[in-house]
Scaffold this active site. Structure first.
Site, PDB file in Angstrom:
ATOM      1  CG  HIS A 171      -2.065  -0.929   1.141  1.00  0.00           C
ATOM      2  ND1 HIS A 171      -1.958  -2.244   1.519  1.00  0.00           N
ATOM      3  CD2 HIS A 171      -3.351  -0.761   0.706  1.00  0.00           C
ATOM      4  CE1 HIS A 171      -3.128  -2.844   1.322  1.00  0.00           C
ATOM      5  NE2 HIS A 171      -3.982  -1.977   0.832  1.00  0.00           N
ATOM      6  CE  LYS A 198      -3.816  -0.688   4.765  1.00  0.00           C
ATOM      7  NZ  LYS A 198      -5.123  -0.174   5.156  1.00  0.00           N
TER       8      LYS A 198
HETATM    9  N1  NAP Z   1     -12.751  -0.834   2.824  1.00  0.00           N
HETATM   10  C1  NAP Z   1     -11.982  -0.454   1.788  1.00  0.00           C
HETATM   11  O1  NAP Z   1     -12.157  -0.888   0.633  1.00  0.00           O
HETATM   12  C2  NAP Z   1     -10.895   0.555   2.031  1.00  0.00           C
HETATM   13  C3  NAP Z   1     -10.145   1.069   0.950  1.00  0.00           C
HETATM   14  C4  NAP Z   1      -9.190   2.040   1.217  1.00  0.00           C
HETATM   15  C5  NAP Z   1      -8.970   2.471   2.526  1.00  0.00           C
HETATM   16  N2  NAP Z   1      -9.689   1.920   3.534  1.00  0.00           N
HETATM   17  C6  NAP Z   1      -9.531   2.354   4.925  1.00  0.00           C
HETATM   18  O2  NAP Z   1     -10.290   3.552   5.098  1.00  0.00           O
HETATM   19  C7  NAP Z   1      -9.678   4.352   6.114  1.00  0.00           C
HETATM   20  C8  NAP Z   1      -9.408   5.738   5.551  1.00  0.00           C
HETATM   21  O3  NAP Z   1      -8.467   5.645   4.516  1.00  0.00           O
HETATM   22  P1  NAP Z   1      -7.958   6.965   3.748  1.00  0.00           P
HETATM   23  O4  NAP Z   1      -6.856   6.521   2.871  1.00  0.00           O
HETATM   24  O5  NAP Z   1      -9.125   7.706   3.165  1.00  0.00           O
HETATM   25  O6  NAP Z   1      -7.357   7.790   4.991  1.00  0.00           O
HETATM   26  P2  NAP Z   1      -7.109   9.364   5.122  1.00  0.00           P
HETATM   27  O7  NAP Z   1      -6.884   9.977   3.783  1.00  0.00           O
HETATM   28  O8  NAP Z   1      -6.057   9.512   6.179  1.00  0.00           O
HETATM   29  O9  NAP Z   1      -8.501   9.944   5.666  1.00  0.00           O
HETATM   30  C9  NAP Z   1      -8.957   9.667   6.961  1.00  0.00           C
HETATM   31  C10 NAP Z   1     -10.250  10.428   7.208  1.00  0.00           C
HETATM   32  O10 NAP Z   1     -10.744  10.050   8.493  1.00  0.00           O
HETATM   33  C11 NAP Z   1     -10.788  11.193   9.339  1.00  0.00           C
HETATM   34  N3  NAP Z   1     -10.366  10.795  10.691  1.00  0.00           N
HETATM   35  C12 NAP Z   1      -9.199  10.207  11.034  1.00  0.00           C
HETATM   36  N4  NAP Z   1      -9.169  10.001  12.375  1.00  0.00           N
HETATM   37  C13 NAP Z   1     -10.347  10.477  12.862  1.00  0.00           C
HETATM   38  C14 NAP Z   1     -10.910  10.546  14.176  1.00  0.00           C
HETATM   39  N5  NAP Z   1     -10.235  10.099  15.266  1.00  0.00           N
HETATM   40  N6  NAP Z   1     -12.150  11.074  14.314  1.00  0.00           N
HETATM   41  C15 NAP Z   1     -12.820  11.535  13.231  1.00  0.00           C
HETATM   42  N7  NAP Z   1     -12.336  11.511  11.957  1.00  0.00           N
HETATM   43  C16 NAP Z   1     -11.108  10.976  11.788  1.00  0.00           C
HETATM   44  C17 NAP Z   1      -9.863  12.231   8.737  1.00  0.00           C
HETATM   45  O11 NAP Z   1     -10.314  13.500   9.146  1.00  0.00           O
HETATM   46  P3  NAP Z   1      -9.351  14.798   9.204  1.00  0.00           P
HETATM   47  O12 NAP Z   1      -9.464  15.414   7.838  1.00  0.00           O
HETATM   48  O13 NAP Z   1      -9.978  15.618  10.286  1.00  0.00           O
HETATM   49  O14 NAP Z   1      -7.975  14.303   9.537  1.00  0.00           O
HETATM   50  C18 NAP Z   1     -10.077  11.949   7.242  1.00  0.00           C
HETATM   51  O15 NAP Z   1     -11.283  12.557   6.803  1.00  0.00           O
HETATM   52  C19 NAP Z   1      -8.408   3.583   6.539  1.00  0.00           C
HETATM   53  O16 NAP Z   1      -8.692   2.807   7.679  1.00  0.00           O
HETATM   54  C20 NAP Z   1      -8.127   2.688   5.339  1.00  0.00           C
HETATM   55  O17 NAP Z   1      -7.398   1.526   5.671  1.00  0.00           O
HETATM   56  C21 NAP Z   1     -10.640   0.993   3.307  1.00  0.00           C
END
Ligand code: NAP
Length: 209
Positions: free
Chosen positions: A127, A131
């Protein structure tokens, strides 16, 4: 044309400013009920898609009030709180929203019990450098599909890699490699909305797609 309110199934997104959250908001179009930010305010909605962080999921669950919950977040999830909330509402935990990974899981569930004696299984996942969790939620799910809890996982965090999972099935003098590569992050957003629409019609409980 805007659909009448009675036909709409508004969906809020927790983590709406993130890499995946932004794409889900775009994909939801007029079904987007609004973001849930760090203040935890939940707009009127029928379902919440959570793509935040494990800490974010833990903070979100007590703020919900009967909305269906689709958790795409990976990492050390608050399983006790999610299980308790599932008594009130449909909850699904889906570590990979793509169309291909469930097929890979199906293949692995069929293949693993048929491996010749002495063959080993290992999972390699790669990844992007941002991540946070390792191994990925998908890698853990692939290990579960093998029926062998001791399968080793190897994690790479490099550049802007979207998501790659390879399962090695190796015996003396030969091996199979089963590989899924996400080439566009949009597949996860499209899949998240597909899973959300399915979850809206499920009964309360911890449900699996
Ligand atoms: N299921 C799937 O197919 C899939 C695919 C890709 C990723 N994911 C997962 O999805 C999650 C997000 O991935 P990403 O790449 O989008 O991450 P990212 O770009 O870091 O975005 C994280 C988001 O969550 C918010 N956030 C983080 N900690 C928080 C908290 N304690 N309380 C409230 N909001 C919070 C952040 O808000 P701020 O803007 O305020 O920081 C941001 O909006 C990860 O766990 C990743 O592994 C899942």
């Amino acid at each position: 044309m805007t659909r009448p309110l009675t036909e709409r199934r508004p969906i809020a997104v927790h983590g709406a400013t993130g890499r995946l959250g932004r794409l889900i908001v775009h994909e939801l179009g007029e079904d987007f009920a609004g973001p849930i930010g760090r203040d935890g305010l939940v707009p009127p909605c029928e379902l919440v898609i959570d793509v935040s962080s494990a800490e974010g999921t833990a903070a979100l669950v007590p703020r919900l009030d009967g909305q269906a919950l689709l958790v795409g977040t990976t990492g050390d999830l608050p399983m006790d709180a999610l299980t308790a909330y599932a008594a009130r509402a449909p909850v699904a935990i889906v570590p990979n929203f793509s169309a291909g990974v469930p097929l890979l899981i199906d293949i692995l569930e069929q293949l693993a019990p048929r491996l010749p004696q002495g063959w080993s299984i290992e999972v390699v996942e790669a990844h992007h450098a941002h991540k946070r969790d390792a191994p990925s939620g998908t890698a853990k799910r692939l290990v579960a599909a093998t029926g062998r809890p001791d399968v080793p996982c190897h994690s790479l965090r490099a550049g802007d890699t979207i998501g790659e999972h390879t399962v090695w099935l190796a015996g003396p003098g030969e091996r199979l490699e089963l590989k899924h590569v996400a080439t566009r992050r949009e597949v996860f957003a499209i899949g998240a909305v597909r899973h959300a629409r399915w979850l809206l019609d499920q009964p309360p409980g911890l449900v699996r797609p």
